[in-house]
Motif scaffolding. Sequence first.
Motif, PDB file in Angstrom:
ATOM      1  N   LYS A  83       0.966   6.741   8.018  1.00  0.00           N
ATOM      2  CA  LYS A  83       0.674   8.016   7.370  1.00  0.00           C
ATOM      3  C   LYS A  83       0.799   7.964   5.857  1.00  0.00           C
ATOM      4  O   LYS A  83       0.241   8.804   5.159  1.00  0.00           O
ATOM      5  CB  LYS A  83       1.607   9.099   7.917  1.00  0.00           C
ATOM      6  CG  LYS A  83       1.504   9.290   9.432  1.00  0.00           C
ATOM      7  CD  LYS A  83       2.567  10.261   9.933  1.00  0.00           C
ATOM      8  CE  LYS A  83       2.509  10.400  11.457  1.00  0.00           C
ATOM      9  NZ  LYS A  83       3.600  11.278  11.962  1.00  0.00           N
ATOM     10  N   ARG A  84       1.571   6.995   5.352  1.00  0.00           N
ATOM     11  CA  ARG A  84       1.856   6.973   3.920  1.00  0.00           C
ATOM     12  C   ARG A  84       2.104   5.544   3.459  1.00  0.00           C
ATOM     13  O   ARG A  84       2.243   4.629   4.265  1.00  0.00           O
ATOM     14  CB  ARG A  84       3.065   7.858   3.609  1.00  0.00           C
ATOM     15  CG  ARG A  84       4.265   7.569   4.498  1.00  0.00           C
ATOM     16  CD  ARG A  84       5.312   8.685   4.430  1.00  0.00           C
ATOM     17  NE  ARG A  84       6.438   8.405   5.313  1.00  0.00           N
ATOM     18  CZ  ARG A  84       6.494   8.781   6.590  1.00  0.00           C
ATOM     19  NH1 ARG A  84       5.478   9.460   7.112  1.00  0.00           N
ATOM     20  NH2 ARG A  84       7.552   8.507   7.332  1.00  0.00           N
ATOM     21  N   MET A  85       2.191   5.376   2.149  1.00  0.00           N
ATOM     22  CA  MET A  85       2.438   4.067   1.555  1.00  0.00           C
ATOM     23  C   MET A  85       3.681   3.415   2.147  1.00  0.00           C
ATOM     24  O   MET A  85       3.713   2.211   2.423  1.00  0.00           O
ATOM     25  CB  MET A  85       2.597   4.213   0.044  1.00  0.00           C
ATOM     26  CG  MET A  85       3.235   3.027  -0.666  1.00  0.00           C
ATOM     27  SD  MET A  85       2.151   1.591  -0.809  1.00  0.00           S
ATOM     28  CE  MET A  85       1.152   2.099  -2.212  1.00  0.00           C
ATOM     29  N   GLU A  86       4.734   4.189   2.374  1.00  0.00           N
ATOM     30  CA  GLU A  86       5.998   3.654   2.874  1.00  0.00           C
ATOM     31  C   GLU A  86       5.820   2.986   4.234  1.00  0.00           C
ATOM     32  O   GLU A  86       6.454   1.962   4.523  1.00  0.00           O
ATOM     33  CB  GLU A  86       7.045   4.774   2.970  1.00  0.00           C
ATOM     34  CG  GLU A  86       8.445   4.308   3.318  1.00  0.00           C
ATOM     35  CD  GLU A  86       9.092   3.472   2.230  1.00  0.00           C
ATOM     36  OE1 GLU A  86      10.090   2.786   2.530  1.00  0.00           O
ATOM     37  OE2 GLU A  86       8.607   3.505   1.073  1.00  0.00           O
ATOM     38  N   ASP A  87       4.948   3.541   5.092  1.00  0.00           N
ATOM     39  CA  ASP A  87       4.697   2.943   6.405  1.00  0.00           C
ATOM     40  C   ASP A  87       4.062   1.562   6.254  1.00  0.00           C
ATOM     41  O   ASP A  87       4.442   0.611   6.938  1.00  0.00           O
ATOM     42  CB  ASP A  87       3.782   3.840   7.242  1.00  0.00           C
ATOM     43  CG  ASP A  87       4.427   5.155   7.600  1.00  0.00           C
ATOM     44  OD1 ASP A  87       5.643   5.170   7.854  1.00  0.00           O
ATOM     45  OD2 ASP A  87       3.719   6.177   7.611  1.00  0.00           O
ATOM     46  N   LEU A  91       5.767  -2.200   7.243  1.00  0.00           N
ATOM     47  CA  LEU A  91       5.090  -3.128   8.163  1.00  0.00           C
ATOM     48  C   LEU A  91       4.819  -4.474   7.491  1.00  0.00           C
ATOM     49  O   LEU A  91       4.989  -5.528   8.111  1.00  0.00           O
ATOM     50  CB  LEU A  91       3.791  -2.507   8.663  1.00  0.00           C
ATOM     51  CG  LEU A  91       3.974  -1.323   9.619  1.00  0.00           C
ATOM     52  CD1 LEU A  91       2.653  -0.584   9.838  1.00  0.00           C
ATOM     53  CD2 LEU A  91       4.548  -1.789  10.963  1.00  0.00           C
ATOM     54  N   ILE A  92       4.412  -4.450   6.237  1.00  0.00           N
ATOM     55  CA  ILE A  92       4.193  -5.710   5.505  1.00  0.00           C
ATOM     56  C   ILE A  92       5.515  -6.452   5.360  1.00  0.00           C
ATOM     57  O   ILE A  92       5.608  -7.665   5.609  1.00  0.00           O
ATOM     58  CB  ILE A  92       3.583  -5.440   4.116  1.00  0.00           C
ATOM     59  CG1 ILE A  92       2.174  -4.832   4.255  1.00  0.00           C
ATOM     60  CG2 ILE A  92       3.528  -6.732   3.293  1.00  0.00           C
ATOM     61  CD1 ILE A  92       1.137  -5.725   4.867  1.00  0.00           C
ATOM     62  N   TYR A  93       6.567  -5.728   4.995  1.00  0.00           N
ATOM     63  CA  TYR A  93       7.883  -6.356   4.842  1.00  0.00           C
ATOM     64  C   TYR A  93       8.442  -6.813   6.189  1.00  0.00           C
ATOM     65  O   TYR A  93       9.267  -7.730   6.242  1.00  0.00           O
ATOM     66  CB  TYR A  93       8.859  -5.389   4.167  1.00  0.00           C
ATOM     67  CG  TYR A  93       8.612  -5.179   2.689  1.00  0.00           C
ATOM     68  CD1 TYR A  93       7.554  -5.815   2.035  1.00  0.00           C
ATOM     69  CD2 TYR A  93       9.415  -4.337   1.933  1.00  0.00           C
ATOM     70  CE1 TYR A  93       7.326  -5.626   0.680  1.00  0.00           C
ATOM     71  CE2 TYR A  93       9.193  -4.143   0.568  1.00  0.00           C
ATOM     72  CZ  TYR A  93       8.136  -4.792  -0.041  1.00  0.00           C
ATOM     73  OH  TYR A  93       7.895  -4.607  -1.389  1.00  0.00           O
ATOM     74  N   ALA A  94       8.007  -6.178   7.268  1.00  0.00           N
ATOM     75  CA  ALA A  94       8.439  -6.610   8.603  1.00  0.00           C
ATOM     76  C   ALA A  94       7.816  -7.944   8.994  1.00  0.00           C
ATOM     77  O   ALA A  94       8.262  -8.588   9.945  1.00  0.00           O
ATOM     78  CB  ALA A  94       8.087  -5.546   9.643  1.00  0.00           C
ATOM     79  N   VAL A  99      -2.400  -4.663   8.228  1.00  0.00           N
ATOM     80  CA  VAL A  99      -2.172  -3.341   8.802  1.00  0.00           C
ATOM     81  C   VAL A  99      -3.532  -2.673   8.991  1.00  0.00           C
ATOM     82  O   VAL A  99      -4.484  -2.970   8.266  1.00  0.00           O
ATOM     83  CB  VAL A  99      -1.269  -2.469   7.911  1.00  0.00           C
ATOM     84  CG1 VAL A  99       0.126  -3.054   7.811  1.00  0.00           C
ATOM     85  CG2 VAL A  99      -1.877  -2.296   6.527  1.00  0.00           C
ATOM     86  N   VAL A 100      -3.578  -1.796   9.976  1.00  0.00           N
ATOM     87  CA  VAL A 100      -4.835  -1.117  10.308  1.00  0.00           C
ATOM     88  C   VAL A 100      -4.739   0.348   9.903  1.00  0.00           C
ATOM     89  O   VAL A 100      -3.851   1.072  10.357  1.00  0.00           O
ATOM     90  CB  VAL A 100      -5.135  -1.218  11.813  1.00  0.00           C
ATOM     91  CG1 VAL A 100      -6.459  -0.512  12.134  1.00  0.00           C
ATOM     92  CG2 VAL A 100      -5.177  -2.672  12.262  1.00  0.00           C
ATOM     93  N   ARG A 117      -4.561  -2.131  -3.452  1.00  0.00           N
ATOM     94  CA  ARG A 117      -4.225  -2.625  -4.787  1.00  0.00           C
ATOM     95  C   ARG A 117      -2.807  -3.191  -4.822  1.00  0.00           C
ATOM     96  O   ARG A 117      -2.529  -4.150  -5.532  1.00  0.00           O
ATOM     97  CB  ARG A 117      -4.365  -1.497  -5.818  1.00  0.00           C
ATOM     98  CG  ARG A 117      -5.802  -1.122  -6.125  1.00  0.00           C
ATOM     99  CD  ARG A 117      -5.859  -0.087  -7.241  1.00  0.00           C
ATOM    100  NE  ARG A 117      -7.218   0.301  -7.556  1.00  0.00           N
ATOM    101  CZ  ARG A 117      -8.034  -0.376  -8.361  1.00  0.00           C
ATOM    102  NH1 ARG A 117      -7.604  -1.499  -8.916  1.00  0.00           N
ATOM    103  NH2 ARG A 117      -9.253   0.044  -8.601  1.00  0.00           N
ATOM    104  N   ARG A 118      -1.913  -2.605  -4.045  1.00  0.00           N
ATOM    105  CA  ARG A 118      -0.516  -3.049  -4.074  1.00  0.00           C
ATOM    106  C   ARG A 118      -0.290  -4.302  -3.233  1.00  0.00           C
ATOM    107  O   ARG A 118       0.395  -5.226  -3.657  1.00  0.00           O
ATOM    108  CB  ARG A 118       0.413  -1.938  -3.597  1.00  0.00           C
ATOM    109  CG  ARG A 118       1.861  -2.382  -3.529  1.00  0.00           C
ATOM    110  CD  ARG A 118       2.828  -1.254  -3.430  1.00  0.00           C
ATOM    111  NE  ARG A 118       4.195  -1.742  -3.342  1.00  0.00           N
ATOM    112  CZ  ARG A 118       5.266  -0.975  -3.220  1.00  0.00           C
ATOM    113  NH1 ARG A 118       5.138   0.339  -3.205  1.00  0.00           N
ATOM    114  NH2 ARG A 118       6.475  -1.489  -3.127  1.00  0.00           N
ATOM    115  N   PHE A 119      -0.867  -4.325  -2.020  1.00  0.00           N
ATOM    116  CA  PHE A 119      -0.549  -5.405  -1.084  1.00  0.00           C
ATOM    117  C   PHE A 119      -1.681  -6.416  -0.891  1.00  0.00           C
ATOM    118  O   PHE A 119      -1.470  -7.461  -0.284  1.00  0.00           O
ATOM    119  CB  PHE A 119      -0.148  -4.819   0.278  1.00  0.00           C
ATOM    120  CG  PHE A 119       1.053  -3.939   0.220  1.00  0.00           C
ATOM    121  CD1 PHE A 119       2.317  -4.464  -0.022  1.00  0.00           C
ATOM    122  CD2 PHE A 119       0.931  -2.575   0.376  1.00  0.00           C
ATOM    123  CE1 PHE A 119       3.434  -3.652  -0.084  1.00  0.00           C
ATOM    124  CE2 PHE A 119       2.036  -1.741   0.322  1.00  0.00           C
ATOM    125  CZ  PHE A 119       3.294  -2.283   0.086  1.00  0.00           C
ATOM    126  N   GLY A 120      -2.878  -6.111  -1.379  1.00  0.00           N
ATOM    127  CA  GLY A 120      -3.980  -7.047  -1.286  1.00  0.00           C
ATOM    128  C   GLY A 120      -5.027  -6.637  -0.271  1.00  0.00           C
ATOM    129  O   GLY A 120      -4.714  -6.185   0.831  1.00  0.00           O
TER     130      GLY A 120
END
Length: 426
Positions: A83-87, A91-94, A99-100, A117-120
């Motif tokens: 729902k948001r950037m934090e989710d 998941l990336i840090y997990a 992510v979909v 832009r943040r994670f690629g």
Amino acid sequence: MNKQLIPCLYLHSEKAVTGFGQRNLFGDGNVETLAKFYGDNGADELLVFDFSSADAEHDRAIGKIRDICQASEIPVIAAGNIKRMEDVKKLIYAGCAKVVLNFSKENNIKLLEEVSRRFGKERMMISISDLREFTENQDLIETYADTVLALDTVENEIAEISQISIVLHTDENRSENVLELLGEPAVSGLCGAYVSSLENDLHTFKETCEEAGIPVNTYKSNIAWSDFKLNSDGMVPVIVQDYRTDEVLMLAYMNELAFNTTLKLGKMTYWSRSRNELWTKGLTSGHVQYVKSLTIDCDNDTILAKVEQVGAACHTGNRTCFFKPLMKKEYDDINPLHVFQNVYDVITDRKEHPKEGSYTNYLFDKGIDKILKKVGEECTEIVIAAKNPDKEEIKYEISDFLYHMMVLMVEKGVSWEEITKELVKR
């Protein structure tokens, strides 16, 4: 480009199922086992859907996805409940490779550019259940996403207007229909009920794909068996090593049938000279050896196999067949990973079995604030030492820092294996 086979896991509140037969794996603690099983048996990636509802359930699901990522040696893709950037960050840090974002939800459409832009871009996959969701956002998707997950059979329509990679999710259960779908030029991968239900037969299904002219990832040898130099029995010896530790596990022999069966199954298979028969390691004992790599020596007459060993390699129950010491000259083991793990193990033992007068136990007794203070102090000491032209001082300070860092790792329950896995991903 080789087509990807991607089994699915579905997290429902306190349960996790494969989506095929609705097998409950969460309560039995087998989610990680199944994730690893798929990777060992021919899957290329793993797609995990989070269908949790409340925030507490969602946090538990992310924790379970983290466990899956740690257990899996194939890339894990996370979908659902984003729902948001934090989710996305969690998941990336997990450990998720991708992510979909569900483009049937307006907030996910708005979220794509920011998280890409943040994670690629390479970490972004977009789920599409209707062609309109793609056409209305085509420029955005092509700019900021790597792959489309088509939840309905719209792959050909998308392919007519875009070159983006398409993974098709289908509930189709007939092998001939699945082959037809996977063979479509627009489809780069397939996930859903059929792939998730294959379990033991992923390697076999890949053979069927190759016979149908569909390129998939299979084990192939760079050198033909005819180029090997065989012994008088028509075989080659195989030295078997643990792929993580390089520990030598056993020595066995392969003939051409055993070699080809190993490539076909992805499990080490030998020719038993005593029984005069084919022998897939672990077929009866469960002590399977999953192939990680096969290397031939300079004379083409000996194979070095790096494997993931399940259980014991030796028929005596020992981890390795090489456990009888003949002689040993004392020496210092300076293998970096061995040294780090040995120090880590000593620190762990101090925490579990306190020793009076131990500095390590002093740090544990004082707690996390004291440990963090020491880690910070040692960082500063490294900075100061680095200004000194004599490298001996910085070696000393880095060693001090690494020790205190390992105390922190033990205190927080972080292992060297977790650290090295994270470094490999980067």
